[in-house]
Design an enzyme around this catalytic site. Structure first.
Site, short mmCIF file in Angstrom:
data_model
loop_
_atom_site.label_atom_id
_atom_site.label_comp_id
_atom_site.label_asym_id
_atom_site.label_seq_id
_atom_site.Cartn_x
_atom_site.Cartn_y
_atom_site.Cartn_z
N ASN A 64 0.82 -1.20 0.00
CA ASN A 64 0.00 0.00 0.00
C ASN A 64 0.86 1.26 0.00
O ASN A 64 1.63 1.44 -0.95
CB ASN A 64 -1.12 -0.03 1.05
CG ASN A 64 -0.76 -0.31 2.48
OD1 ASN A 64 -0.23 -1.36 2.79
ND2 ASN A 64 -1.05 0.59 3.38
N ASP A 65 0.80 2.10 1.00
CA ASP A 65 1.35 3.45 0.91
C ASP A 65 2.84 3.53 0.56
O ASP A 65 3.64 2.79 1.13
CB ASP A 65 1.23 4.16 2.27
CG ASP A 65 -0.07 3.90 2.97
OD1 ASP A 65 -0.97 3.30 2.38
OD2 ASP A 65 -0.18 4.28 4.15
N ARG A 191 -1.48 8.92 13.57
CA ARG A 191 -0.49 8.22 12.72
C ARG A 191 0.00 9.04 11.53
O ARG A 191 -0.57 10.05 11.17
CB ARG A 191 -1.08 6.90 12.22
CG ARG A 191 -2.39 6.98 11.48
CD ARG A 191 -2.85 5.56 11.15
NE ARG A 191 -4.08 5.52 10.40
CZ ARG A 191 -5.29 5.44 10.94
NH1 ARG A 191 -5.44 5.39 12.25
NH2 ARG A 191 -6.36 5.39 10.16
N GLU A 246 -5.38 10.67 7.31
CA GLU A 246 -4.17 9.86 7.25
C GLU A 246 -3.13 10.59 6.38
O GLU A 246 -3.47 11.46 5.56
CB GLU A 246 -4.47 8.50 6.63
CG GLU A 246 -5.52 7.70 7.39
CD GLU A 246 -5.70 6.28 6.85
OE1 GLU A 246 -5.65 5.34 7.65
OE2 GLU A 246 -5.90 6.12 5.64
N1 DQQ Z 1 -1.87 2.86 5.78
C1 DQQ Z 1 -0.96 2.68 6.88
C2 DQQ Z 1 -1.34 3.71 7.88
C3 DQQ Z 1 -2.00 4.75 7.07
C4 DQQ Z 1 -2.76 3.95 6.06
C5 DQQ Z 1 -1.05 1.27 7.37
C6 DQQ Z 1 -3.13 4.73 4.83
O1 DQQ Z 1 -0.20 4.20 8.57
O2 DQQ Z 1 -2.80 5.59 7.83
O3 DQQ Z 1 -0.67 0.36 6.40
O4 DQQ Z 1 -3.38 3.87 3.74
#
Ligand code: DQQ
Length: 586
Positions: A64-65, A191, A246
């Site tokens: 993901n990110d 976060r 986020e």
């Molecule tokens: N993905 C992360 C988090 C964030 C979210 C966890 C955003 O830290 O807030 O994998 O996609």
């Protein structure tokens, strides 16, 4: 002649009949429609039809990110959220790590951060990098601690003489910021620390995403030594009815020259941008505004807000984006996560899930009212076999195939010129939502001026295609309004995919300006840039017939008015992404 002219009526007739199930097609291509069953007939060469050729993705599993992008000793570093154990997200996610000399070809390294300590034993979540004075990179990330609380941790490279920064050391003082009752921060909503910036008072600042009730919050922390951090009492910026914010990203942009700025830059020629990612809707919004360093307050300009009335980097599948300042080329680069639109079961069959978009340079538009984005120039090294589109008028109701490119892995850049606006449709004042408008008036709906644009990832008889196109309307105050759409409704015969159609209004005056469109087509992703990067739409699609050599690319116009088109298309070479050294020698 690189283009062949087809009769359009046949196309529309065919595709409408097909989409309503009136005609069923038979033929060799049809046999490829079960590509995910892995029992492939020999004619269907693509064992992995949806794996991309030039977008960043690891060989398998979930990503993901993008996290903490940075440049160090002329090497670009890309960290990203990765689940080493499967194709779905899992809380105990890690920071995987790859490096590159050109942001196009990447080599993999061992994970940079794994859950290992009480302060991150349940997961190493997103964060950002800061280059400290003396060229010392630092990473701030969110750890999920042994109590399942979100806390902020710091890590430094073990060996600064290693340009690949292969090992990272979590400092023993971690965690450095924690949620407590006293600071009124909810342990579930704290976060994704941003890159830190240094004020003229020599103190560091960074923001962290949060929420209170349904108000999205960017919480500001401050430090004199980068080790001891205190929460600033006032809220840096917030917006009601947003839910959890986020991955906040806060950075300066120049309003006087087309260059990127280091995160700590401030001054009279500088505006600031705050981007937030909304957990509740998976949409991102950015605002442009003024950062008052004396008061440590960010004020978005009038009309700039975190809602659908505001601005988005991308109106399609694009989330948790992150930017960084590339000091080697004085530019700011942005990239984001493009999640799948396929079902969880199809992800299991594919063995992977998630891509990173092509890195984009971002600049403040001349109007000062929005950003413009463009794929990094290095991507053009992958272009090959240029096909020039002859400068012609595509008459209303015509379709032209672009021959000579590998249409499943291509880059196409075209410009439309309109000389006659007589048949422009009137914009109903209630049509304020571009996405809804694009869904109502999808590519099959004939119009006055438009729809015109591209049909990409199209199958031979057009049972499948993704349409990226414009429509032009005239508003009641006699202004022209340009709508850009990415219509996935006929992108695949597989009904298990999310086929949402996306849309955006593009701030271009089609009477005085040319209207451009660029699409990066890469098997299961179509990244489109309208109005020279004023509006971007990323779509994820999974054709079952339009796969590899069975894919075609068209320009089309289903409006009443003819449109002049110029431009080029290129086949794109495959980038070397996370291949082992052994594979590279093969
Ligand atoms: N993905 C992360 C988090 C964030 C979210 C966890 C955003 O830290 O807030 O994998 O996609």
């Amino acid at each position: 002649m690189a283009l062949m002219i087809f009769s359009l009526r046949i196309f529309f007739f065919l595709s409408v009949l097909l989409s309503f199930g009136v005609i069923e097609l038979e033929g060799s291509h049809h046999a490829c429609s079960n590509l995910l069953n892995l029992e492939l007939p020999s004619t269907c060469q693509a064992k992995e039809p949806y794996r991309t050729g030039y977008h960043f993705q690891p060989p398998k599993n979930w990503i993901n990110d993008p996290n903490g992008p940075l440049i160090y000793k002329n090497v670009y570093h890309h960290f990203y959220q990765y689940n080493p154990h499967g194709v779905a997200w899992s809380p105990n996610i890690v920071w995987a790590h790859s490096t590159s000399n050109d942001l196009v070809n990447w080599i993999p390294h061992d994970d940079a951060l794994n859950p290992s300590e009480p302060f991150d034993i349940n997961g190493c979540w997103s964060g950002s990098a800061t280059i400290l004075p003396g060229e010392k990179p630092a990473i701030f990330y969110t750890g999920i601690n042994s109590e399942n609380e979100q806390v902020q941790n710091l890590a430094f490279p073990k060996n600064l003489s290693d340009p690949f920064l292969r090992e990272w050391v979590k400092i023993p003082q971690n965690p450095l910021m924690i949620p407590t009752e006293a600071n009124q921060i909810n342990a579930d909503s704290f976060r994704d620390p941003s890159t830190a910036w240094l004020g003229s008072d020599n103190r560091w600042r960074l923001v962290i995403g949060s929420k209170q009730n349904q108000t999205g919050l960017a919480i500001l922390y401050m430090s004199e030594d980068f080790l001891h951090w205190t929460r600033v009492n006032h809220t840096f910026h917030s917006a009601k009815e947003n839910g959890m914010w986020e991955c906040p990203d806060f950075f300066p942009v120049s309003n006087s020259s087309p260059i990127g700025l280091d995160t700590s830059t401030n001054g009279p020629d500088v505006k600031h941008v705050l981007k937030v990612s909304l957990f509740d809707t998976a949409k991102e919004y950015y605002t442009i505004g003024t950062y008052n360093l004396d008061k440590d307050l960010y004020n978005p300009d009038k009309g700039s807000e975190e809602s659908d009335l505001g601005l988005r980097y991308d109106y399609g599948k694009f989330y948790a984006s992150k930017s960084f300042f590339d000091s080697a080329k004085n530019r700011r680069i942005l990239w984001g996560w493009s999640n799948e639109s396929s079902s969880a079961n199809d992800d299991i069959k594919k063995g992977w899930s998630g891509l990173q978009t092509i890195p984009r340079t971002i600049l403040l538009d001349e109007s000062g009212k929005q950003l413009v984005q463009w794929p990094i120039e290095e991507l053009e090294k992958l272009r090959t076999k240029q096909v020039r589109l002859p400068r012609i008028v595509i008459e209303g109701g015509s379709l032209h195939e672009v021959l000579g490119v590998t249409a499943a892995q291509a880059d196409i850049e075209v410009t439309f010129e309109i000389s006659d606006f007589e048949k422009t449709e009137v914009l109903d004042p209630s049509w304020t939502d571009p996405q809804i408008l694009c869904s109502k008036k999808d590519a099959s709906v004939y119009g006055g001026l438009g729809p015109f644009g591209l049909l990409v990832l199209a199958s031979e008889s057009l049972q499948e295609y993704t349409a990226v196109f414009y429509r032009i309307f005239k508003s009641h105050n006699n202004k022209y309004v340009v709508l850009m759409c990415s219509d996935q409704s006929r992108s695949s015969l597989n009904e298990n995919n999310d086929k949402t159609t996306y849309g955006a209004f593009v701030d271009v005056d089609p009477v005085h300006e040319k209207l451009s469109l660029r699409s990066l087509i890469d098997h299961s992703i179509v990244e489109s840039f309208g109005g020279e990067g004023k509006a971007c739409i990323t779509a994820r699609v999974y054709p079952t017939l339009a796969v590899d050599g069975y894919t075609s690319l068209y320009t089309f116009n289903y409006g009443k008015e003819g449109v002049k088109i110029t431009g080029s298309a290129w086949s794109m070479r495959t980038a070397k992404i996370n291949r082992s050294r052994k594979e590279e020698n093969e």
